[in-house]
Scaffold this motif. Sequence first.
Motif, PDB file in Angstrom:
ATOM      1  N   ILE A 187     -47.140  87.817 -29.727  1.00 17.93           N
ATOM      2  CA  ILE A 187     -46.382  89.033 -29.420  1.00 17.93           C
ATOM      3  C   ILE A 187     -45.161  88.698 -28.566  1.00 17.93           C
ATOM      4  O   ILE A 187     -44.037  89.141 -28.843  1.00 17.93           O
ATOM      5  N   ALA A 188     -45.375  87.886 -27.542  1.00 14.26           N
ATOM      6  CA  ALA A 188     -44.304  87.581 -26.591  1.00 14.26           C
ATOM      7  C   ALA A 188     -43.160  86.803 -27.232  1.00 14.26           C
ATOM      8  O   ALA A 188     -41.990  86.983 -26.840  1.00 14.26           O
ATOM      9  N   MET A 189     -43.460  85.930 -28.192  1.00 14.89           N
ATOM     10  CA  MET A 189     -42.383  85.117 -28.766  1.00 14.89           C
ATOM     11  C   MET A 189     -41.753  85.744 -30.012  1.00 14.89           C
ATOM     12  O   MET A 189     -40.780  85.202 -30.542  1.00 14.89           O
ATOM     13  N   ALA A 190     -42.279  86.874 -30.488  1.00 17.48           N
ATOM     14  CA  ALA A 190     -41.755  87.491 -31.714  1.00 17.48           C
ATOM     15  C   ALA A 190     -40.243  87.718 -31.682  1.00 17.48           C
ATOM     16  O   ALA A 190     -39.560  87.454 -32.688  1.00 17.48           O
ATOM     17  N   PRO A 191     -39.648  88.191 -30.556  1.00 16.65           N
ATOM     18  CA  PRO A 191     -38.193  88.407 -30.559  1.00 16.65           C
ATOM     19  C   PRO A 191     -37.374  87.120 -30.698  1.00 16.65           C
ATOM     20  O   PRO A 191     -36.190  87.166 -31.040  1.00 16.65           O
ATOM     21  N   GLN A 192     -37.974  85.964 -30.436  1.00 19.47           N
ATOM     22  CA  GLN A 192     -37.247  84.692 -30.493  1.00 19.47           C
ATOM     23  C   GLN A 192     -37.262  84.036 -31.863  1.00 19.47           C
ATOM     24  O   GLN A 192     -36.513  83.083 -32.108  1.00 19.47           O
ATOM     25  N   LEU A 193     -38.098  84.518 -32.774  1.00 16.85           N
ATOM     26  CA  LEU A 193     -38.320  83.799 -34.026  1.00 16.85           C
ATOM     27  C   LEU A 193     -37.068  83.671 -34.881  1.00 16.85           C
ATOM     28  O   LEU A 193     -36.903  82.693 -35.610  1.00 16.85           O
ATOM     29  N   SER A 194     -36.172  84.642 -34.782  1.00 17.15           N
ATOM     30  CA  SER A 194     -34.956  84.608 -35.600  1.00 17.15           C
ATOM     31  C   SER A 194     -34.049  83.436 -35.234  1.00 17.15           C
ATOM     32  O   SER A 194     -33.127  83.102 -35.992  1.00 17.15           O
ATOM     33  N   GLN A 195     -34.306  82.798 -34.079  1.00 16.65           N
ATOM     34  CA  GLN A 195     -33.491  81.645 -33.679  1.00 16.65           C
ATOM     35  C   GLN A 195     -33.723  80.442 -34.580  1.00 16.65           C
ATOM     36  O   GLN A 195     -32.880  79.552 -34.668  1.00 16.65           O
TER      37      GLN A 195
END
Length: 369
Positions: free
Chosen positions: A207-215
Amino acid sequence: MRVVLSGGGTGGHIYPALAVARQCEEIDPDAEFLYIGGQRGLESKLVPQEKIPFEAIDITGFRRSLSLENIKTIMRFFQGVRRSKALLKKFKPDIVIGTGGYVCGPVVYAASKLGIPSMIHEQNAIPGLTNAFLSRYVDTVAVSFEGSEGAFPKAKNVLYTGNPRATTVRLANRERGFATIGVPMNSSVVLVVGGSRGAKAINDAMIAMAPQLSQLKDVHFVYVTGESYYEQTLDSIRNQIGSLPNHLHVLPYIHNMPEVLACTSLIVNRAGASFLAEITSLGIPSILIPSPNVTNNHQEANARTLEKAGASVMIVEKDLSGSSLFHSIARIMEDDALRNRMSESASALGKPDSADILVKEMERLARKR
């Protein structure tokens, strides 16, 4: 060959036994089986689904603190031995094999007392209590990790075989794996899974790393949450990033895990022994997060074996966060040379012929009778 299989409590004990059965059938289509498991264990559901005859005994494990329950456990053990002897006399096996879990204790012990050839298979780098007890009675102890033979000093014979689950995944169809998760063929896939039931700590990191995946461009992430965590995890991710992007796939469970593993570029998971056998058989780089809630902390010992060989990166659960996990994933996925070295190291640890080695040893013991 007539074979009695026993092992249970978790999939890590059951699936190796089933892999042995399938390999027996490959070698001898006329092989006959009886699986003796626990009344309440997962084996009571999984084994009948595999069309293998199943008989149950009532047995519980020892508690590690002083408890009156341990007296009841001793009584159940001897009751289990009596029932196991009756089942063995009726089935008349050529060989009995136990793959761990307290349920195989009375079964394999009964076989040794009846003079039936017997063996046990230890999946972990550190042996469980049941297998440590049984090792002095069986004809052969099979181990999954090379170098762990010394853990059984009282055994008559110790054989390094690897884990038979490695054989199960060897011929997995990667095309079906891509189709299962709905991504294009030959995509880069990072699979994040906390075991068959899920793991809260790993799900929280997902959950915590979901916003970073697009990197990480052109990388598909597959989150396998476990049934009980699915809705909560999915809602938490959506609350952070809105609708799921094309590169993120959230699933409650994967029923054909070997095929999905076959199309995976990097996996994040616990460090159960059967799982490690699968990924080394396929040469998959890994990030391992050992469960701290297992006997003798054996998952950390398992993970350190792969880490030492260069096949894996280990993160202990107390150091796990969305940030630490994403950093480790990015470092591996952005460095093709590193990922290839990890893959080669994993393959070097793999034992894809494990089930065949085990069955040949079973045949050898059966012929000696």
